[in-house]
Design an enzyme around this catalytic site. Structure first.
Site: not given
Length: 237
Positions: A18-20, A41, A55, A146, A150, A179
């Site tokens: 949806n973005r980025g 989402r 979700d 995080y 990962k 990023i």
């Protein structure tokens, strides 16, 4: 999603588009001729993207959205897992709910997406690109949820490579550094989302038939002057 070519164009699934970075990857694949489906989402509003609002922390929602995508398109040629939850706090203070969401989105949803899409990628001889992070090998204070999730993606991708190359399926773990994901971030010390997307597009579409790139690390081309350098770094590990 209707296709003017009668459905012959390849199909790519992207999570968190949806973005980025995720949106940039979806645009790159769309520009390369893929019909793009996304599990998001929140909606991007892009007319060319077949979005399923989902979700990714909810296993039932993930399974339902995947069933809609796979039954609707009838094929799948590439899958990019990009969606991520970021919860930062020291171990002593991290809320268990934030830990659980990180595991659900960053790891469990990737497993569920891979497992559900494997029959389709076997048929197409398709490719997975799993978006990891430098945080999977470069740990930092406050980053346990995080970094741990990962780091676990390395095991998932390596096992997927061992099990599925015999079926003609490729998988690549991409571990990026910084990023510029937020609007207006034009620092020269981060990678543009479009640059990361070009790398992902090449991994999906341009690998020679007789090889697979299993693991790739990408970094910003420029660095700021380090505050600590040389052997003094050892005091800060």
């Amino acid at each position: 999603m209707a296709s003017p070519d009668g459905g012959r164009a390849p199909v790519a699934l992207v999570t968190g588009a949806n973005r980025g970075t995720g949106l940039a990857i979806a645009r790159e694949l769309h520009g390369r001729g893929y019909r793009v489906a996304a599990l998001n989402r929140t909606p991007s509003g892009e007319s060319w993207m077949d979005e399923r609002i989902c979700d990714l922390a909810d296993p039932a929602a993930v399974d339902a959205a995947l069933e809609e995508v796979l039954s609707g398109f009838g094929r799948l040629d590439a899958c990019v897992t990009n969606a991520v939850a970021r919860a930062f706090a020291p171990i002593a203070e991290l809320d268990v709910a934030d830990w659980n969401e990180s595991v659900a989105v960053n790891l469990t949803s990737v497993f569920r997406v891979v497992q559900a899409t494997l029959p389709h990628l076997r048929r197409s001889g398709g490719s997975y690109v799993i978006m990891g992070s430098h945080a999977g090998t470069r740990f930092f204070e406050g980053g346990v949820a995080y970094s741990a999730t990962k780091a676990a993606l390395k095991a998932l991708v390596e096992t997927l490579l061992l099990e599925e190359r015999v079926h003609g399926v490729r998988a690549t773990l991409v571990s990026p550094g910084a990023i510029a994901n937020l609007d207006g971030d034009d620092t020269p010390y981060k990678m543009a989302t479009e640059s990361v997307a070009r790398c992902v597009g090449a991994l999906v579409q341009d690998q020679p038939a007789d090889l697979v790139v299993g693991d790739v690390e990408i970094r910003p081309a420029r660095l700021p002057d380090p505050q600590i350098s040389g052997i003094a770094r050892l005091q800060h590990v």
